[in-house]
Design an enzyme around this catalytic site. Structure first.
Site, PDB file in Angstrom:
ATOM      1  N   ARG A 473       6.812  -5.406   4.615  1.00 25.51           N
ATOM      2  CA  ARG A 473       6.371  -6.339   3.579  1.00 25.51           C
ATOM      3  C   ARG A 473       7.227  -6.239   2.321  1.00 25.51           C
ATOM      4  O   ARG A 473       7.534  -7.237   1.694  1.00 25.51           O
ATOM      5  CB  ARG A 473       4.902  -6.069   3.208  1.00 25.51           C
ATOM      6  CG  ARG A 473       3.922  -6.699   4.167  1.00 25.51           C
ATOM      7  CD  ARG A 473       2.487  -6.524   3.691  1.00 25.51           C
ATOM      8  NE  ARG A 473       1.592  -7.140   4.663  1.00 25.51           N
ATOM      9  CZ  ARG A 473       1.192  -8.400   4.626  1.00 25.51           C
ATOM     10  NH1 ARG A 473       1.620  -9.186   3.670  1.00 25.51           N
ATOM     11  NH2 ARG A 473       0.378  -8.883   5.536  1.00 25.51           N
ATOM     12  N   GLU A 506       1.122  -2.337  10.334  1.00 26.17           N
ATOM     13  CA  GLU A 506      -0.097  -3.147  10.455  1.00 26.17           C
ATOM     14  C   GLU A 506      -0.356  -3.450  11.929  1.00 26.17           C
ATOM     15  O   GLU A 506       0.558  -3.537  12.728  1.00 26.17           O
ATOM     16  CB  GLU A 506       0.045  -4.455   9.656  1.00 26.17           C
ATOM     17  CG  GLU A 506       0.251  -4.214   8.168  1.00 26.17           C
ATOM     18  CD  GLU A 506       0.315  -5.504   7.367  1.00 26.17           C
ATOM     19  OE1 GLU A 506      -0.236  -6.521   7.846  1.00 26.17           O
ATOM     20  OE2 GLU A 506       0.914  -5.499   6.280  1.00 26.17           O
ATOM     21  N   GLU A 517       1.815 -16.015   7.812  1.00 21.12           N
ATOM     22  CA  GLU A 517       1.952 -15.132   6.642  1.00 21.12           C
ATOM     23  C   GLU A 517       3.407 -14.759   6.418  1.00 21.12           C
ATOM     24  O   GLU A 517       3.874 -14.684   5.279  1.00 21.12           O
ATOM     25  CB  GLU A 517       1.109 -13.864   6.851  1.00 21.12           C
ATOM     26  CG  GLU A 517       1.305 -12.825   5.760  1.00 21.12           C
ATOM     27  CD  GLU A 517       0.055 -12.603   4.917  1.00 21.12           C
ATOM     28  OE1 GLU A 517       0.043 -11.630   4.169  1.00 21.12           O
ATOM     29  OE2 GLU A 517      -0.872 -13.408   5.009  1.00 21.12           O
ATOM     30  N   ASP A 574       4.817 -24.066   2.483  1.00 19.23           N
ATOM     31  CA  ASP A 574       4.599 -24.519   1.107  1.00 19.23           C
ATOM     32  C   ASP A 574       5.959 -24.643   0.426  1.00 19.23           C
ATOM     33  O   ASP A 574       6.358 -23.830  -0.396  1.00 19.23           O
ATOM     34  CB  ASP A 574       3.708 -23.509   0.375  1.00 19.23           C
ATOM     35  CG  ASP A 574       3.320 -24.005  -1.010  1.00 19.23           C
ATOM     36  OD1 ASP A 574       3.442 -25.223  -1.247  1.00 19.23           O
ATOM     37  OD2 ASP A 574       2.925 -23.184  -1.854  1.00 19.23           O
ATOM     38  N   HIS A 785      -9.699 -15.208  11.695  1.00 17.13           N
ATOM     39  CA  HIS A 785      -8.581 -15.122  12.634  1.00 17.13           C
ATOM     40  C   HIS A 785      -7.712 -16.352  12.353  1.00 17.13           C
ATOM     41  O   HIS A 785      -7.975 -17.438  12.872  1.00 17.13           O
ATOM     42  CB  HIS A 785      -9.066 -15.152  14.086  1.00 17.13           C
ATOM     43  CG  HIS A 785      -9.848 -13.933  14.481  1.00 17.13           C
ATOM     44  ND1 HIS A 785      -9.372 -12.658  14.319  1.00 17.13           N
ATOM     45  CD2 HIS A 785     -11.092 -13.810  15.028  1.00 17.13           C
ATOM     46  CE1 HIS A 785     -10.269 -11.789  14.764  1.00 17.13           C
ATOM     47  NE2 HIS A 785     -11.338 -12.464  15.192  1.00 17.13           N
ATOM     48  N   CYS A 787      -4.920 -17.072  13.381  1.00 16.13           N
ATOM     49  CA  CYS A 787      -4.235 -17.579  14.575  1.00 16.13           C
ATOM     50  C   CYS A 787      -5.037 -18.703  15.229  1.00 16.13           C
ATOM     51  O   CYS A 787      -4.464 -19.620  15.830  1.00 16.13           O
ATOM     52  CB  CYS A 787      -4.054 -16.462  15.600  1.00 16.13           C
ATOM     53  SG  CYS A 787      -3.351 -14.959  14.925  1.00 16.13           S
TER      54      CYS A 787
END
Length: 819
Positions: A473, A506, A517, A574, A785, A787
């Protein structure tokens, strides 16, 4: 030739041998109307008809007779009129007015009906009708000089309407001047269509005429022999009643089938001609074909066994609508210049594995250019403002019944034998086209997966069917850049595998949500103004390429890859780019008009220069040297022309100044950055039908989704699981809470549940969200979720607790873990 067509031709020969064509002056020895033709019995005529069919013998046009009435006075009047007008073999405005005058005096329109029926059912007679009068020699010379002058002015004014006559493909003049007197045809129709008997004669004549036209065009090459054959279609399409019920049932479908058989050069001429008619006439023709398509669709039931692709009327009308579509583009504002260089790689001569496996048809790149588009030398992306908005060509009835999985197969595999609506993408909505793109992307993903499995078996390696990215990250750009750069250099085809992202440390399993994400975090980093890759306009809220960025081109290539991967993996980003970015991705250069979106202040300033009525040299003192600021705020000078600081801007050269200024800002100053960006984008999308199916504004919608959030539509389509229903109290409380949120809170909720704060193509109603019960009342926060667009909601005891827990969850949500 199919059996039905052959049967129709043989029947025409048989009728010609037994009944004749009705023309007393006929010279065809195989026609009963010819004086030298020997009478034949039915059996002999049938055998002879078969012989004539085999040798493709000449077929006469038909001159139908009008049924007589029992009334004696009417019969005598008709005989007089018939004899008087029997020598009319084609129509002019004067002839029609003369016949109409006689009929009005007698109070009997039989003669007019007979002449109209005879001429409009006869291809040769109709083709010769309503010709323009031949001008005198002096007038010809004068007109010639005038037309040359007008041609020059037209070329200067509209570089848009394709190229000059000499440059047009197949020698077709750019502005096709027909021999038909269009104004006279319109005046005649105005007179005729007010008479019911004549309207019926026109309908019946068209019903008889069009099957013969279809056969002649398909098998006898009549247009190649005589290009004036096109006059028939020009005259018929001027009938303003073609959309009425009398025509929709039989006549118009037959006419569309005949028109769809016209060769490409004829369709191009027709499109160019119609583009000169102006908005009302082009719109009338568009509505005529649209009405026929809609009428046919709602009158039939379609399904897997009865596809709309097999409906001859809908297919023919769609092909005719395409001619009007390009006429609308040509008749509007067009820019066929200012094109970006084509960066796509040339096709290799080496055999691919797909070709070796015999699968090349399925994985071919598909049609990149509409043949009519190529013939006209104009593309939808060249259109600045069409006569008719593109949205008006979309037919909702077709979009509702089309089976996109079948249509995709026809588009990719059976294009030669089956019609695909994706070959006429203007009629499809963005939602429908995005389904076709989805099938194309998935097929390619499965293809790469199979190839990987095959290679791993041959080489004895562990198969890697996904595009796997393992990132940290806090180093997401570095990790993604290194991995994607390595893939793009070693094996670019891996970019066409399904994306699978893993965040180090993660436990989230990527079923789509982790990728969402990843895209969001990459964009946050890349568009961070501290990095300096892009500039940001606080007024427009849009980003633009920083011409003085210190970052290398690989960073821009990464952004291009990310945008391509988002489309390829059906993710919404975005991203806030002006429309000119998408136009440039589709092959157009930025122009002065594009500045209104990307640099509105500069656009307004340059517009004032163009409109200024005073002395530019004295009042503005501009030169062809401009300045802008670099990354550190220092002024940078640039000469638009050699020794630009010594060339003042005047009324005579201000157009050139504005053009060069816009070209520098939108193209030259960011050339290296944009080239790298486009290269990355094409690495993923170069084999996709994206460029063929979508316009720039639709590509933006694919990448960014819809900015409009309709939560009422989302509520209607949401499904429930685990014991919840739409009537559960907590569900009612939940939707009341969501609807009470402000715009920002609604976006946070959408981000929390789906992984993006944008609506997909088609709006939130197309998003399939699931709300599932996650235990009884507790202090646990709602979870999701992303997904699967699933919200796990405990059954809270009160509405206030629901709101408090939900707000906390959507405000502080970040990261992936195992529940």
């Amino acid at each position: 030739m199919n059996r039905a067509t052959a049967k129709r031709l043989i029947e025409r020969y048989f009728r010609q041998l037994t009944e004749g064509c009705g023309n007393s002056s006929c010279t065809n020895e195989f026609c009963a109307s010819c004086s030298t033709c020997q009478p034949l019995g039915n059996n002999a005529a049938a055998a002879k008809a078969l012989e004539l069919f085999k040798v493709n013998a000449k077929l006469c046009d038909y001159y139908p007779a009008v049924e007589s009435r029992p009334d004696e006075d009417s019969r005598l009047g008709r005989e007089m009129s018939t004899e008087e007008f029997s020598d009319v073999h084609y129509l002019t405005e004067q002839t029609v007015c003369r016949i109409l005058s006689v009929c009005e005096e007698e109070g009997n329109y039989s003669a007019l009906v007979r002449v109209i029926g005879r001429i409009f059912s006869n291809a040769d007679a109709l083709m010769k009708s309503f010709r323009k009068e031949e001008p005198s020699a002096a007038a010809k010379t004068l007109n010639s000089l005038k037309s040359k002058d007008e041609e020059k002015q037209s070329d200067q004014k509209l570089s848009s309407s394709a190229s000059s006559p000499d440059e047009t493909p197949n020698g077709i003049p750019n502005s096709f001047e027909p021999l038909v007197d269009i104004d006279a045809v319109r005046r005649v129709y105005d007179k005729l269509l007010s008479i019911d008997q004549v309207e019926s004669a026109l309908v019946n004549a068209l019903i008889y005429l069009t099957p013969n036209l279809e056969l002649d065009l398909e098998y006898l090459d009549v247009y190649e022999a005589n290009p004036d054959y096109l006059n028939i279609f020009i005259i018929v399409m001027e009938n303003s009643n073609l959309h009425s019920p009398e025509y929709l049932e039989v006549a118009l479908p037959l006419f569309c089938k005949a028109m769809s058989k016209l060769p490409l050069t004829a369709l191009a001429r027709l499109s160019k001609l119609w583009s000169t008619f102006g908005l009302p006439h082009v719109r009338r023709m568009m509505e005529t074909f649209q009405q026929l398509i809609t009428f046919t669709v709602v009158s039939n039931e379609y399904g897997a066994e009865n596809l709309i692709n097999d409906d001859e009327t809908v297919v023919a009308a769609t092909k005719c609508l395409r001619v009007v579509f390009y006429a609308s583009i040509l008749g509007g504002e067009v820019d066929v210049e200012h094109n970006e260089e084509d960066d796509e790689d040339a096709e290799s001569d080496e055999l691919t594995l797909h070709e070796l496996l015999g699968e090349d048809r399925l994985y071919k790149k598909g049609p990149r250019v509409d043949p009519l588009e190529k013939e006209l030398s104009v593309r939808p992306v060249d259109s600045i403002k069409p006569l008719i908005p593109f949205e008006d060509f979309v037919n909702e009835s077709v979009n509702e019944v089309i089976e996109m999985d079948k249509d995709f197969t026809f588009f990719k595999v059976n294009a030669e034998t089956k019609f695909s609506f994706q070959s006429c993408p203007f009629i499809l909505s963005v939602i429908t086209k995005s389904q076709g793109l989805y099938y194309d992307n998935r097929i390619r993903m499965y293809s790469e997966r199979r190839l990987t499995a095959l290679y791993s078996m041959v080489q004895g390696q562990q198969p890697n069917p996904y595009l796997k990215l393992k990132v940290r990250r806090d180093h997401i750009i570095d990790d993604a850049l290194v991995r994607l750069e390595m893939i793009s250099m070693e094996n670019p085809s891996d970019l066409k595998k399904q994306l699978y992202v893993e965040f180090e440390g993660e436990q989230g399993v990527d079923e789509g949500g982790v990728s969402k994400e990843f895209f969001q975090l990459v964009l946050e980093e890349i568009f961070n103004l501290d990095i300096g890759m892009f500039t940001y306009d606080n007024d427009t809220k849009l980003f633009w390429f920083n011409s003085s960025s210190l970052e290398n081109e690989a960073q821009y290539t990464l952004i291009g890859i990310v945008l391509g991967l988002a489309i390829y993996n059906n993710c919404i980003l975005d991203v806030h780019f002006p429309m000119v970015v998408y136009r440039k991705l589709m092959g157009k250069k930025g122009t002065f008009l594009d500045l209104s979106d990307s640099h509105p202040v500069l656009y307004q300033s340059l517009k004032e220069v163009l409109e200024y009525s005073g002395s530019l040299e004295e009042d503005m003192m501009l030169t062809f040297q401009i300045s802008h600021t670099d990354l550190f705020g220092n002024p940078v000078l640039y000469d638009l022309k050699e020794k630009g600081d010594q060339i003042p801007v005047t009324k005579e050269n201000r157009q050139e100044f504005v053009h060069l200024y816009a070209d520098y800002i939108l193209n030259k100053s960011v050339e290296s950055q944009f080239k790298a960006f486009k290269k990355g984008f094409l690495m993923v999308t170069n084999e996709s039908p994206l460029k063929y199916l979508f316009r720039p504004e639709e590509v933006e919608l694919l990448i960014c989704g819809s900015r409009k959030l309709d939560f009422e539509a989302l509520e209607k389509t949401t499904e429930y699981d685990g014991g919840y229903t739409k009537d559960s109290q907590i569900i009612k409380d939940f939707w009341e809470t969501i609807h009470s949120f402000g715009e920002e809170q609604k976006r946070l909720f959408l981000q929390f549940t789906t992984g993006t704060d944008r609506a997909p193509v088609g709006g939130l109603g197309k998003l399939k969200m699931i709300i599932a019960k996650n235990g009884s009342d507790s202090d646990r926060l709602p979870t999701s979720h992303t997904c699967f667009n699933a919200l796990l909601l405990p059954e809270y005891s009160s509405k206030d607790k629901l709101k408090e827990r939900l707000l906390k969850a959507i405000t502080y949500a970040k990261g992936f873990g195992m529940l």
